[in-house]
Design a protein around this motif. Structure first.
Motif, short mmCIF file in Angstrom:
data_model
loop_
_atom_site.label_atom_id
_atom_site.label_comp_id
_atom_site.label_asym_id
_atom_site.label_seq_id
_atom_site.Cartn_x
_atom_site.Cartn_y
_atom_site.Cartn_z
N LEU A 46 0.84 -1.20 0.00
CA LEU A 46 0.00 0.00 0.00
C LEU A 46 0.88 1.24 0.00
O LEU A 46 0.66 2.19 0.75
CB LEU A 46 -0.92 -0.02 1.22
CG LEU A 46 -1.96 -1.16 1.24
CD1 LEU A 46 -2.51 -1.37 2.64
CD2 LEU A 46 -3.09 -0.85 0.27
N CYS A 47 1.88 1.22 -0.89
CA CYS A 47 2.89 2.28 -0.89
C CYS A 47 3.08 2.89 -2.27
O CYS A 47 4.14 3.41 -2.58
CB CYS A 47 4.21 1.70 -0.38
SG CYS A 47 5.28 2.89 0.44
N GLY A 48 2.04 2.84 -3.10
CA GLY A 48 2.15 3.39 -4.45
C GLY A 48 2.34 4.89 -4.46
O GLY A 48 2.78 5.45 -5.47
N ASN A 49 2.04 5.57 -3.35
CA ASN A 49 2.28 7.01 -3.26
C ASN A 49 3.76 7.32 -3.12
O ASN A 49 4.17 8.48 -3.28
CB ASN A 49 1.52 7.60 -2.08
CG ASN A 49 1.94 6.98 -0.76
OD1 ASN A 49 2.08 5.76 -0.66
ND2 ASN A 49 2.13 7.78 0.26
N SER A 50 4.57 6.32 -2.84
CA SER A 50 6.01 6.51 -2.72
C SER A 50 6.75 5.86 -3.89
O SER A 50 7.60 6.48 -4.51
CB SER A 50 6.50 5.92 -1.39
OG SER A 50 7.86 6.24 -1.18
N LEU A 51 6.40 4.60 -4.19
CA LEU A 51 6.97 3.91 -5.34
C LEU A 51 5.97 2.87 -5.82
O LEU A 51 5.61 1.96 -5.07
CB LEU A 51 8.29 3.23 -4.99
CG LEU A 51 8.94 2.45 -6.15
CD1 LEU A 51 9.40 3.41 -7.25
CD2 LEU A 51 10.11 1.61 -5.65
N GLY A 52 5.51 3.02 -7.04
CA GLY A 52 4.56 2.07 -7.60
C GLY A 52 5.21 0.72 -7.88
O GLY A 52 6.43 0.62 -8.06
N LEU A 53 4.39 -0.33 -7.91
CA LEU A 53 4.89 -1.66 -8.23
C LEU A 53 5.29 -1.77 -9.70
O LEU A 53 4.87 -0.96 -10.55
CB LEU A 53 3.82 -2.71 -7.91
CG LEU A 53 3.58 -2.99 -6.43
CD1 LEU A 53 2.47 -4.02 -6.27
CD2 LEU A 53 4.85 -3.46 -5.74
N SER A 86 6.79 3.87 -13.05
CA SER A 86 7.86 3.79 -14.05
C SER A 86 9.16 3.23 -13.49
O SER A 86 10.04 2.86 -14.25
CB SER A 86 8.13 5.17 -14.63
OG SER A 86 8.63 6.04 -13.62
N GLY A 87 9.32 3.19 -12.18
CA GLY A 87 10.55 2.71 -11.56
C GLY A 87 11.25 3.82 -10.80
O GLY A 87 11.10 5.00 -11.11
N PRO A 88 12.04 3.46 -9.78
CA PRO A 88 12.64 4.46 -8.88
C PRO A 88 13.48 5.49 -9.61
O PRO A 88 14.34 5.16 -10.42
CB PRO A 88 13.48 3.61 -7.93
CG PRO A 88 13.65 2.29 -8.60
CD PRO A 88 12.44 2.09 -9.44
N GLY A 89 13.21 6.76 -9.32
CA GLY A 89 13.98 7.86 -9.88
C GLY A 89 13.84 8.03 -11.37
O GLY A 89 14.67 8.70 -12.01
N CYS A 90 12.79 7.46 -11.95
CA CYS A 90 12.65 7.48 -13.41
C CYS A 90 12.35 8.90 -13.91
O CYS A 90 12.16 9.83 -13.13
CB CYS A 90 11.54 6.51 -13.84
SG CYS A 90 11.65 5.98 -15.56
#
Length: 472
Positions: free
Chosen positions: A60-67, A276-280
Motif C-alpha cells: 500500500l505504498c504506491g504514493n512513494s513507489l509504484g509496483l 515507471s521505476g525508482p527515480g525514473c
C-alpha cells in the motif's frame, strides 16, 4: 434479519464486483518471503520458507513507489535487443517485430500516451528530466521578478522540501531576499495544516500586487489533501500571477484537465502512481499560450520569440536538430523546453506502465475505483476497537473529492517505530513520515479491498503492541 457482513466478507463482495480487478495480474507483487529476503534471488520462496510467506505481501505504498508492471521487463528486453543488434541505427530504424518507437521519436510516443492522463494536448506535455529539475526549468523561464514590482513566490509552508529548496534557490539566484520574496501558506485553524481554498486565495489576494509566481502541490504529500486546482488557478490568473503545480502525488492518481482548467504549467515525477521505476524520468506541462514560438530560424534574433527558457539541442526543431546548426530554434510546445536527449531506458519503462493505464480505460474508471477503495479503507479503520482507535487519527480530509488514494494516519507519540516494524513483520508495506505519520495508499491498478482489511487487522495488532511496549 440477516447479520451485517464482517469486513473480510464485505471486501470479498467488493473485489468480486470490481471490473478492474484483472489489472492486478499486470503487476509483479512481492511475496512476504521477498520482502524479508536479503538477497537478489527472484525465484519462488526457498523450500524451507513457511507457506504463509509465499503469498503476496500487502503493498500500500504506491504514493512513494509504484509496483513494477510485468510488461516492463519485456519492453526493456526489447530495448536492449534493439541496442544490441542495431547500435546507433536504433535512433532511426524501425524494426518490424518490435512495438517500440525509434529512439528519435521515443519522447513523442510518451507524450502521446501521457497527455490523456493529465488532460492536455500532446503538444503541451514533454517527458523529460526529473521533477525538481523541471520545476527549475519552469521557474527559470517564467519567474521574472522585479524588485520594485512583482517579485514574490507563494508556496505552502509545509511544502515537500525539494520544492522549498527550489523556490529558495530561485529567489537567491535573482539576488533577492527569501524573507521578503518568499510567502508561505498555512492554515490558521487546522493543526494538521489541511488548507481550505479560502486559506490559499486569501493569501494570494493579500499579496497579489507584488507576487510573480505561485507553486502549489496538486495533492499534498504529507496529508494526502487534493487541492482545488481549477479554482485556485483561475483566481491566480485573474490577478496576473503565473501558477505552477507540482503534480508528483496527483498524476496517475486523480483525473486532471490541465488545459481546460487553464493551468499555466506543471511538473511531475512518474515513479509513484505511474509505476515507471525508482527515480525514473519526469514530465512537464506548459499551456500552449505559454510556449509560443513567434519567430523563424532565419530571424536575426529568434530568441526574442520564445522567451528566456534554458535551451539544449533536444528542444531544437527535429528538422534541424541533426544538422548541427548553432542557431537554436525550438520546436513549438512543451517539447521545445527539452535539453538533452532523454533516457530511452527510462521512457521505455514509463511507457510500459502507461500501456496498463490504457487497458484500464483511462483515469475516470481508475478514480471511481480509487474513491471506493479509500472509502472502504476509512470504514475499516473506523471499525477498529476503541483501544486501537484512540491511538491514531486520520488527518486526510474525509470528503472523497478532497483526497486522492492516500490516507495519512497520525499516531500517538512514540508508536511509529514499533508499529512500522510489526507491519513489515506481517508482510504489510506502507511508508512513514517521522515523527508520527503513516501514509497508506491503495492504488486502484493493483490493490484490492481485501488489502485494506489485511492492513487494518495488522495495523490494529501493531498499534496495540506498540502501546504496550511503551509501558514495559
Amino acid at each position: 434479519m440477516s447479520q451485517p457482513l464482517d469486513l473480510s466478507a464485505q471486501a470479498e463482495v467488493l473485489d468480486k464486483d470490481d471490473k478492474l480487478h484483472s489489472l492486478r495480474d499486470e503487476f509483479v507483487i512481492p511475496t512476504k518471503a521477498d520482502i524479508k529476503r536479503r538477497t537478489l534471488a527472484t525465484q519462488d520462496s526457498p523450500a524451507g520458507a513457511p507457506q504463509e510467506d509465499r503469498v503476496p505481501c500487502t503493498y500500500l505504498c504506491g504514493n512513494s513507489l509504484g509496483l513494477q508492471p510485468k510488461r516492463t521487463s519485456t519492453r526493456i528486453k526489447q530495448y536492449l535487443d534493439t541496442w544490441g543488434t542495431q547500435g546507433v541505427q536504433g535512433h532511426f530504424k524501425p524494426l518490424d517485430d518490435s512495438p517500440l518507437p525509434t529512439w528519435l521519436h521515443v519522447d513523442t510516443k510518451a507524450a502521446q500516451m501521457i497527455a490523456p492522463i493529465v488532460g492536455a494536448d500532446e503538444s503541451e506535455v514533454a517527458v523529460m528530466q526529473t521533477l525538481t529539475a523541471n520545476l527549475h526549468l519552469l521557474m527559470t523561464a517564467f519567474y521574472n521578478p522585479d524588485p520594485n514590482g512583482k517579485h514574490k513566490i507563494i508556496l505552502e509552508r509545509k511544502a515537500f522540501p525539494s520544492d522549498h529548496f527550489a523556490v529558495l534557490s530561485q529567489i537567491q539566484h535573482h539576488g533577492l531576499s527569501p524573507e521578503k520574496s518568499m510567502i508561505t501558506v498555512q492554515s490558521p485553524s487546522s493543526e494538521d495544516n489541511v488548507l481550505t481554498t479560502e486559506d490559499i486565495t486569501s493569501l494570494i489576494a493579500e499579496h497579489a500586487s507584488d507576487t510573480a509566481l505561485i507553486l502549489l502541490p496538486g495533492v499534498q504529500y504529507y496529508t494526502g489533501q487534493l487541492l482545488d486546482i481549477p479554482t485556485i488557478t483561475a483566481f491566480a490568473r485573474e490577478r496576473g500571477i503565473f501558477i505552477i503545480w507540482d503534480l508528483a502525488h496527483a498524476v496517475g492518481n486523480v483525473p486532471l484537465s490541465l488545459h481546460d482548467w487553464g493551468v499555466d504549467a506543471a511538473a511531475w515525477c512518474t515513479y509513484k502512481y505511474l509505476n515507471s521505476g525508482p527515480g525514473c524520468i519526469g514530465g512537464m506541462f506548459i499551456n500552449s499560450r505559454n510556449s509560443l514560438v513567434t519567430t523563424t530560424i532565419t530571424d536575426d534574433t529568434p530568441e526574442r520569440g520564445y522567451g528566456k527558457r534554458l535551451s539544449g539541442w533536444w528542444g531544437n526543431d527535429k528538422g534541424t536538430r541533426f544538422a548541427m546548426e548553432t542557431k537554436f530554434h525550438p520546436v513549438k510546445g512543451a517539447a521545445g523546453f527539452q535539453l538533452s536527449n532523454p533516457s530511452v531506458l527510462d521512457i521505455t519503462s514509463l511507457t510500459a506502465s502507461l500501456e496498463v493505464f490504457e487497458l484500464a480505460g483511462g483515469m475516470p474508471a481508475l478514480r471511481e475505483k480509487s474513491k471506493k477503495l479509500t472509502a472502504f479503507l476509512q470504514h475499516c479503520l473506523e471499525s477498529m476497537s476503541q483501544d486501537a482507535r484512540k491511538l491514531f487519527r486520520i488527518i486526510t480530509p474525509p470528503e472523497p473529492e478532497q483526497r486522492g488514494a492516500q490516507l495519512s494516519l497520525f499516531l500517538a507519540d512514540g508508536l511509529l517505530t514499533v508499529t512500522m516494524k510489526e507491519l513489515e513483520r506481517a508482510g504489510v508495506i506502507v511508508d512513514e513520515r517521522k515523527p508520527d505519520v503513516i501514509r497508506v495508499a491503495p492504488a486502484p491498478l493493483y490493490n484490492t479491498f481485501s488489502d485494506c482489511v489485511t492492513f487494518v487487522e495488522a495495523f490494529e495488532s501493531a498499534l496495540l503492541l506498540a502501546e504496550r511496549s511503551k509501558h514495559t
